[in-house]
Scaffold this active site. Structure first.
Site: not given
Ligand code: EPU
Length: 337
Positions: A163, A237, A333
């Site tokens: 990012r 995010s 971010e």
């Molecule tokens: N999780 C929870 N509770 C929550 C959120 C997440 O338990 O409220 C758990 C999920 O169940 C999963 C893990 O955390 O096991 C990761 O969640 P998710 O797959 O939604 O991905 P993330 O790491 O929270 C990142 C990116 C997103 C992108 C997703 C999917 C960053 C900062 N964020 O989120 O990017 O869509 O992966 O690849 O790296 C963005 O940058 O604006 C963005 C939305």
């Protein structure tokens, strides 16, 4: 072309009612060159906006706001192993992804439905569901506000990180992205190992997904988990997923056996900020109109009437809780102005 007291409400995805001292839409590359020749305007603090999908305004902006509205997309060329395609900075990112698939040129489908514009995509090296922009990036064209030249930057020169890029750092405000050129490999294979994708493909009984099926699955997951900024103001995010050393992670995992993590290639470990915030009980809690999204704790939303200050206040208390329980700092971010 430029207007004084320029309303930014439609150009920031939180929907805050803020104004710039002066601002306007940039619809041609020559318009930028003209702006540069006006000494008063060229010397003002400047911000460059696409759809405002990654910015938090805490107050009016005392300077020049340029909303990049350059349009166009084209197939530039093809080599033995790739298609080279170009999108102008003001094109909607999702429409561009859709267009590449329609041309029979897969490769961007995991990045479907990310809000914002083509020109904003390299700024934070957008990534989702197992793919980052850097992996499909060829080069970009940008206008240099200092010397008035159009320059081309390759992948190294953009200094992409998680990012992150040169456009968030040294080149901020100086280089204005005009168009982005992508390299889409002809030997395509599905990126389908991200947990959410795997489970949804299994649910739909798809074993060898096409690019269109990945696109559909990603679109469905995003619609379910992430709020649409047109309905509920947000910038995706709000925090980066923090990266810690292997030693720190081992000690943390002993205390928090369910912790969600992603091993990095350099032995460090990326932690899921969304999971940690969720564990601290933050989902749906709010300060004023600023709230934590109900289905993704990494996303802060404007339920209506929130201010940038409230969003930041909410972010600070979340950071303090995560620091206390997990001992890690969450970095914000989006750009805060
Ligand atoms: N999780 C929870 N509770 C929550 C959120 C997440 O338990 O409220 C758990 C999920 O169940 C999963 C893990 O955390 O096991 C990761 O969640 P998710 O797959 O939604 O991905 P993330 O790491 O929270 C990142 C990116 C997103 C992108 C997703 C999917 C960053 C900062 N964020 O989120 O990017 O869509 O992966 O690849 O790296 C963005 O940058 O604006 C963005 C939305």
């Amino acid at each position: 072309m430029l207007q004084a007291d320029y309303a930014l409400r439609n150009y920031n995805a939180f929907g805050f009612d803020v104004h710039a001292r002066i601002g306007g839409l940039i619809r041609s590359e020559t318009a930028l060159a003209k702006l540069r020749t006006d000494k008063c305007i060229a010397s003002m603090p400047r911000i460059v906006l696409g759809a405002g999908s990654n910015i938090v305004f805490t107050r009016d902006f005392d300077g020049l706001a340029l909303v990049i509205d350059l349009r166009g997309k084209r197939i530039v060329s093809q080599t033995d192993d790739a298609y080279i395609v170009e999108g102008a900075a003001g094109e909607r990112w999702h429409d561009f992804v859709y267009w590449t698939l329609q041309q029979g040129m897969p490769g961007l489908e995991n990045l479907a439905l990310i809000p914002g514009t083509v020109g904003a995509a390299p700024v934070q090296n957008i990534g989702a569901y197992g793919l980052e922009l850097v992996e499909r990036f060829e080069r970009l064209r940008a206008f240099d506000m200092i010397d008035g030249r159009i320059v081309e930057l390759n992948v190294q020169e953009c200094a992409f990180g998680y990012r992150d890029s040169i456009f968030k750092n040294a080149a901020r405000g100086q280089l204005i992205i005009l168009s982005v050129i992508f390299r889409l490999p002809k030997r395509w294979y599905a990126r389908d190992s991200y947990a959410d994708i795997t489970s949804r493909l299994a649910m739909n009984k798809i074993s060898e997904p096409t690019a269109q099926q990945i696109f559909d699955v990603v679109t469905a997951i995003r619609r379910e988990k992430l709020p649409d900024p047109a309905v509920l103001g947000n910038v995706g995010s709000f925090f980066k997923n923090p990266i810690v050393s292997a030693e720190y992670f081992a000690a943390l995992q002993a205390k928090e056996p369910d912790i969600v993590f992603y091993a990095q290639c350099d032995s460090r470990v990326k932690l899921s900020a969304g999971w940690m915030i969720d564990q601290c009980g933050w989902k749906e809690r709010s300060i004023g109109g600023a709230a934590v999204h109900k289905s993704q704790a990494l996303v802060l939303v404007n339920r209506g009437g929130a201010t940038g200050e409230q969003v930041l206040e909410l972010a600070q208390v979340i950071r303090a809780d995560v620091r206390q329980r997990f001992g890690v700092e969450l970095d914000i971010e989006p750009l805060v102005v």
